[in-house]
Design a protein around this motif. Structure first.
Motif, mmCIF file in Angstrom:
data_model
loop_
_atom_site.group_PDB
_atom_site.id
_atom_site.type_symbol
_atom_site.label_atom_id
_atom_site.label_comp_id
_atom_site.label_asym_id
_atom_site.label_seq_id
_atom_site.Cartn_x
_atom_site.Cartn_y
_atom_site.Cartn_z
ATOM 1 N N ILE A 12 0.961 -1.262 -0.122
ATOM 2 C CA ILE A 12 -0.002 -0.136 -0.016
ATOM 3 C C ILE A 12 0.744 1.332 0.000
ATOM 4 O O ILE A 12 1.944 1.352 0.784
ATOM 5 C CB ILE A 12 -1.010 -0.021 1.405
ATOM 6 C CG1 ILE A 12 -1.712 -1.268 1.121
ATOM 7 C CG2 ILE A 12 -1.850 1.196 1.381
ATOM 8 C CD1 ILE A 12 -2.432 -1.533 2.300
ATOM 9 N N LEU A 13 0.751 2.144 -1.006
ATOM 10 C CA LEU A 13 1.815 3.258 -1.406
ATOM 11 C C LEU A 13 1.053 4.471 -0.955
ATOM 12 O O LEU A 13 0.094 4.712 -1.237
ATOM 13 C CB LEU A 13 1.980 3.321 -2.625
ATOM 14 C CG LEU A 13 2.565 1.959 -3.446
ATOM 15 C CD1 LEU A 13 2.727 2.047 -4.923
ATOM 16 C CD2 LEU A 13 3.635 1.109 -2.689
ATOM 17 N N PHE A 14 1.804 5.359 0.046
ATOM 18 C CA PHE A 14 1.721 6.618 0.245
ATOM 19 C C PHE A 14 2.059 7.543 -0.801
ATOM 20 O O PHE A 14 3.129 7.563 -1.078
ATOM 21 C CB PHE A 14 1.967 6.968 1.619
ATOM 22 C CG PHE A 14 1.801 6.454 3.019
ATOM 23 C CD1 PHE A 14 1.740 7.375 3.888
ATOM 24 C CD2 PHE A 14 1.415 5.088 3.082
ATOM 25 C CE1 PHE A 14 1.269 6.743 5.182
ATOM 26 C CE2 PHE A 14 1.146 4.663 4.120
ATOM 27 C CZ PHE A 14 0.900 5.466 5.410
ATOM 28 N N VAL A 15 0.957 8.252 -1.538
ATOM 29 C CA VAL A 15 1.450 9.188 -2.769
ATOM 30 C C VAL A 15 0.704 10.191 -2.398
ATOM 31 O O VAL A 15 0.094 10.957 -3.384
ATOM 32 C CB VAL A 15 1.096 8.271 -3.948
ATOM 33 C CG1 VAL A 15 2.153 7.364 -4.127
ATOM 34 C CG2 VAL A 15 -0.273 7.835 -3.981
ATOM 35 N N ARG A 16 0.762 11.141 -1.439
ATOM 36 C CA ARG A 16 0.332 12.417 -1.196
ATOM 37 C C ARG A 16 0.706 13.483 -1.932
ATOM 38 O O ARG A 16 0.177 14.321 -2.073
ATOM 39 C CB ARG A 16 0.128 12.731 0.559
ATOM 40 C CG ARG A 16 -0.883 12.000 1.182
ATOM 41 C CD ARG A 16 -0.959 12.325 2.577
ATOM 42 N NE ARG A 16 -1.514 13.846 2.822
ATOM 43 C CZ ARG A 16 -1.555 14.355 3.729
ATOM 44 N NH1 ARG A 16 -1.296 13.763 5.000
ATOM 45 N NH2 ARG A 16 -1.843 15.458 3.902
ATOM 46 N N ARG A 74 0.959 -7.238 3.948
ATOM 47 C CA ARG A 74 1.053 -6.260 2.961
ATOM 48 C C ARG A 74 1.821 -5.220 3.729
ATOM 49 O O ARG A 74 1.912 -5.109 4.998
ATOM 50 C CB ARG A 74 -0.205 -5.475 2.495
ATOM 51 C CG ARG A 74 -0.983 -6.392 1.829
ATOM 52 C CD ARG A 74 -2.462 -5.765 1.694
ATOM 53 N NE ARG A 74 -3.337 -6.652 0.937
ATOM 54 C CZ ARG A 74 -3.568 -6.971 -0.298
ATOM 55 N NH1 ARG A 74 -2.802 -6.262 -1.018
ATOM 56 N NH2 ARG A 74 -4.438 -7.980 -0.695
ATOM 57 N N ARG A 75 2.752 -4.176 3.108
ATOM 58 C CA ARG A 75 3.421 -3.323 3.596
ATOM 59 C C ARG A 75 2.925 -2.013 3.474
ATOM 60 O O ARG A 75 2.220 -1.883 2.234
ATOM 61 C CB ARG A 75 5.092 -3.463 3.193
ATOM 62 C CG ARG A 75 5.805 -4.589 3.632
ATOM 63 C CD ARG A 75 7.150 -4.580 3.036
ATOM 64 N NE ARG A 75 7.153 -4.324 1.493
ATOM 65 C CZ ARG A 75 8.293 -3.958 0.916
ATOM 66 N NH1 ARG A 75 9.584 -4.000 1.429
ATOM 67 N NH2 ARG A 75 8.175 -4.022 -0.383
ATOM 68 N N PHE A 76 3.225 -1.023 4.220
ATOM 69 C CA PHE A 76 2.854 0.460 3.784
ATOM 70 C C PHE A 76 4.076 1.170 3.624
ATOM 71 O O PHE A 76 5.085 1.336 4.572
ATOM 72 C CB PHE A 76 2.131 0.910 5.273
ATOM 73 C CG PHE A 76 0.776 0.571 5.502
ATOM 74 C CD1 PHE A 76 -0.454 1.263 4.758
ATOM 75 C CD2 PHE A 76 0.685 -0.654 6.299
ATOM 76 C CE1 PHE A 76 -1.485 0.429 5.362
ATOM 77 C CE2 PHE A 76 -0.560 -1.185 6.607
ATOM 78 C CZ PHE A 76 -1.633 -0.657 6.240
ATOM 79 N N LEU A 77 3.972 1.933 2.312
ATOM 80 C CA LEU A 77 5.429 2.223 1.874
ATOM 81 C C LEU A 77 5.059 3.825 1.705
ATOM 82 O O LEU A 77 4.176 4.172 1.150
ATOM 83 C CB LEU A 77 5.907 1.672 0.549
ATOM 84 C CG LEU A 77 6.185 0.221 0.893
ATOM 85 C CD1 LEU A 77 6.852 -0.401 -0.671
ATOM 86 C CD2 LEU A 77 6.974 -0.284 1.908
ATOM 87 N N LYS A 78 6.296 4.672 1.836
ATOM 88 C CA LYS A 78 5.997 5.911 1.328
ATOM 89 C C LYS A 78 7.457 6.470 0.914
ATOM 90 O O LYS A 78 8.267 5.525 0.974
ATOM 91 C CB LYS A 78 5.545 6.967 2.206
ATOM 92 C CG LYS A 78 6.410 7.196 3.401
ATOM 93 C CD LYS A 78 5.789 8.222 4.389
ATOM 94 C CE LYS A 78 6.567 8.677 5.554
ATOM 95 N NZ LYS A 78 5.747 9.480 6.389
ATOM 96 N N GLN A 79 7.257 7.505 -0.032
ATOM 97 C CA GLN A 79 8.752 7.914 -0.709
ATOM 98 C C GLN A 79 9.396 9.146 0.381
ATOM 99 O O GLN A 79 8.887 10.013 0.757
ATOM 100 C CB GLN A 79 8.514 8.440 -2.024
ATOM 101 C CG GLN A 79 8.251 7.247 -3.045
ATOM 102 C CD GLN A 79 8.142 7.845 -4.356
ATOM 103 O OE1 GLN A 79 7.383 8.749 -4.782
ATOM 104 N NE2 GLN A 79 8.782 7.133 -5.531
ATOM 105 N N GLU A 87 9.569 1.255 4.064
ATOM 106 C CA GLU A 87 8.631 0.881 5.012
ATOM 107 C C GLU A 87 8.257 2.077 6.062
ATOM 108 O O GLU A 87 8.979 2.320 6.767
ATOM 109 C CB GLU A 87 8.856 -0.427 5.272
ATOM 110 C CG GLU A 87 7.558 -1.035 5.976
ATOM 111 C CD GLU A 87 7.670 -2.424 6.443
ATOM 112 O OE1 GLU A 87 6.778 -3.151 6.954
ATOM 113 O OE2 GLU A 87 8.916 -2.873 6.170
ATOM 114 N N VAL A 88 6.741 2.239 6.300
ATOM 115 C CA VAL A 88 6.380 2.938 7.359
ATOM 116 C C VAL A 88 5.963 1.957 8.424
ATOM 117 O O VAL A 88 5.004 0.916 8.293
ATOM 118 C CB VAL A 88 5.107 3.864 7.014
ATOM 119 C CG1 VAL A 88 4.575 4.636 8.244
ATOM 120 C CG2 VAL A 88 5.602 4.779 5.866
#
Length: 284
Positions: A12-16, A74-79, A87-88
């Motif tokens: 699951i990608l953080f893309v704000r 699942r992993r929570f990822l952001k850039q 990984e968050v």
């Protein structure tokens, strides 16, 4: 310290960032096209209606439980600022992310307002005036203030800086905007439910996180075995991941014998304790 990794289809990608109020923005495309985000969005929509009726304490408890169970597969990822994925794992950050998503899904008007705030945030980061002081500090703080007014974050023990944007107190002699709620007859002691903490739960224990494939969740710094030059004749050697390059779906490897290899394809890198393919030669 962030450890770079390569996103997998179940993540699951953080893309704000790159957000906008248009359907075709980068973040919206990810929400609808990336399998992990599609799964998360479906989960959020299924729970949104009942979530808005919960008390803040139960909302926080529910979000932590949802995050825990989602993180088993699942992993929570952001850039970061350099667009490397990591990984968050901070439960408070994940709980507030969950709270934000569920709150938006429960109200179309709230979702429209928050997405507009995201769009304005994106303008301060990538717009033509992004290097000015007002776009770097004043406007982002003002936008954060109003987002926190729309979706108050969960209480936290971490120190938070005070906002310069404070609403004036309403004078006591001014009429209330909302009518007072009617009194509700108190329940007797026999009718009251026991506190949540004292109840026996029927939920099974949360299983340990399990990656969908052995090499799906590799990160910078992990011990691995890699196939030199990634060809059928190459041997497998032990080493460590120096960097994960998401755009190339590859890793930079520092081998134990001192050699280095750059942009080695993901399929040729396995955890150090994983079984090698049947056609693999003995590692040296």
């Amino acid at each position: 310290i962030h450890r770079s990794t390569i996103p997998f289809k179940t993540d699951i990608l953080f893309v704000r960032h790159y957000a906008s109020d248009y359907l075709a923005s980068y973040s919206r495309v990810i929400d609808f096209a990336h399998p992990g985000n599609k799964h998360w969005r479906k989960q959020v929509q299924s729970f949104a209606t009942g979530y808005s009726a919960l008390s803040p304490a139960l909302q926080k408890h529910f979000c932590k439980a949802l995050i825990d169970w989602t993180a088993t597969e699942r992993r929570f990822l952001k850039q970061d600022l350099y667009r490397f994925w990591f990984e968050v794992t901070d439960i408070e950050e994940l709980s507030n992310f969950c709270h934000r998503e569920l709150s938006m899904a429960s109200s179309p008007l709230l979702e429209a307002l928050v997405r507009q705030i995201d769009s304005l945030h994106s303008e301060t980061e990538f717009g033509p005036f992004r290097e000015t002081a007002i776009h770097s500090f004043t406007i982002p703080e003002y936008l954060d203030h109003w987002e926190n007014r729309l979706i108050p974050p969960f209480a936290t023990d971490k120190p938070v800086g005070a906002s310069r944007f404070v609403l004036k107190q309403v004078p006591k002699d001014r009429k209330a905007i909302f009518a007072p709620l009617p009194r509700v007859q108190a329940l007797s002691s026999s009718q009251r439910e026991k506190p949540v903490g004292s109840r026996k739960t029927a939920l099974p224990p949360r299983p340990e996180p399990m990656p969908p494939t052995p090499n799906a969740w590799l990160q910078e710094g992990d011990r691995v075995q890699a196939r030199f030059e990634c060809n059928d004749e190459g041997k497998w050697y032990f080493g460590e991941i120096a960097a994960a390059i998401p755009n190339e779906a590859s890793y930079d490897i520092n081998y134990d014998d001192g050699d280095q290899e750059f942009l080695l394809k993901q399929r040729c890198v396995l955890p150090a304790d994983a079984d090698l393919p049947m056609d693999a030669e003995d590692s040296e």
